[in-house]
Write a protein that holds these residues in place. Structure first.
Motif, short mmCIF file in Angstrom:
data_model
loop_
_atom_site.label_atom_id
_atom_site.label_comp_id
_atom_site.label_asym_id
_atom_site.label_seq_id
_atom_site.Cartn_x
_atom_site.Cartn_y
_atom_site.Cartn_z
N ILE A 26 -61.10 -10.94 -9.38
CA ILE A 26 -60.88 -11.51 -8.04
C ILE A 26 -61.68 -10.67 -7.05
CG2 ILE A 26 -59.21 -11.96 -6.20
CD1 ILE A 26 -57.07 -12.29 -8.37
N GLU A 28 -62.37 -10.29 -2.98
CA GLU A 28 -61.87 -10.68 -1.66
C GLU A 28 -62.74 -10.05 -0.59
OE1 GLU A 28 -57.88 -9.17 -2.11
OE2 GLU A 28 -57.13 -11.20 -2.50
N THR A 39 -62.27 -15.63 -0.87
CA THR A 39 -61.61 -15.20 -2.09
C THR A 39 -62.35 -15.89 -3.22
OG1 THR A 39 -59.47 -14.97 -1.02
CG2 THR A 39 -59.46 -15.14 -3.41
N GLU A 41 -62.36 -16.25 -7.32
CA GLU A 41 -61.65 -16.02 -8.57
C GLU A 41 -62.60 -16.37 -9.72
OE1 GLU A 41 -57.10 -17.06 -7.45
OE2 GLU A 41 -58.46 -18.77 -7.67
#
Length: 186
Positions: A26, A28, A39, A41
């Motif tokens: 992840i 951010e 964000t 993923e």
């Protein structure tokens, strides 16, 4: 969980334990109201490269949208295909002798599979080894990864070409400095 924050940046990359439905990585980015918040993923394949990338962007106005990239690699770890929902694009990347020789880009109209446009780029190489393992997807190969370029720098988007890129479509020449970084497209 291992956390690593990039110095001088609000971006953090966190490695996660793989579980069903849980991303492996992840990323951010907190734009602190000056830029969008991101964000990203990432689910990686057995080679350790990004196979599926989900990105959520929140503009300073509060407007939120998302997109997905799906990636495929050959057995040597070269990125050979990317489907990007952000602009309905598909990239097919052809490799020969460890170098990208062709990139085919297709863009489709929204919400259907009708082709809007298609581009084909061919590449030539110097015999000089790519000793810095640089792979400039966006700058040289016209593969639009700018919003997930942090994944490239972290090694999640496959391996780099064996040699330094010389030209695009036989006419645009790439120049390098003594550090072997591309400096100019002519």
């Amino acid at each position: 969980e291992i956390a690593q924050c990039l110095v001088g940046s609000e971006m953090c990359i966190r490695d996660r334990t793989k579980a069903v439905g849980v991303p492996d990585v992840i990323v951010e980015y907190d734009g602190s109201n000056k830029a969008p918040n991101y964000t990203i993923e990432v689910w990686v394949n057995s080679q350790g490269f990004a196979e599926e990338i989900h990105q959520t962007i929140t503009e300073s106005s509060g407007y939120t949208y998302s997109n997905t990239k799906t990636c495929k690699y050959d057995s040597e770890g070269h990125l050979i295909f990317m489907k990007d929902s952000r602009e309905n694009r598909e990239y097919t990347i052809t490799w020969e002798d460890g170098n990208i020789i062709k990139v085919q880009t297709k863009r489709f109209f929204d919400n259907d599979n009708k082709l809007e446009w298609e581009r084909l780029h061919d590449f030539d190489y110097y015999t000089t080894p790519n000793s810095k393992y640089m792979l400039f997807y966006y700058d040289i190969y016209s593969i639009d990864i700018d919003e997930v370029d942090c994944l490239y720098w972290a090694g999640y988007l496959g391996i780099a070409p064996k040699n330094q890129t010389k030209s695009l479509n036989g006419s645009t020449t790439v120049s390098y400095t003594h550090l072997t970084l591309p400096t100019k497209l002519e």
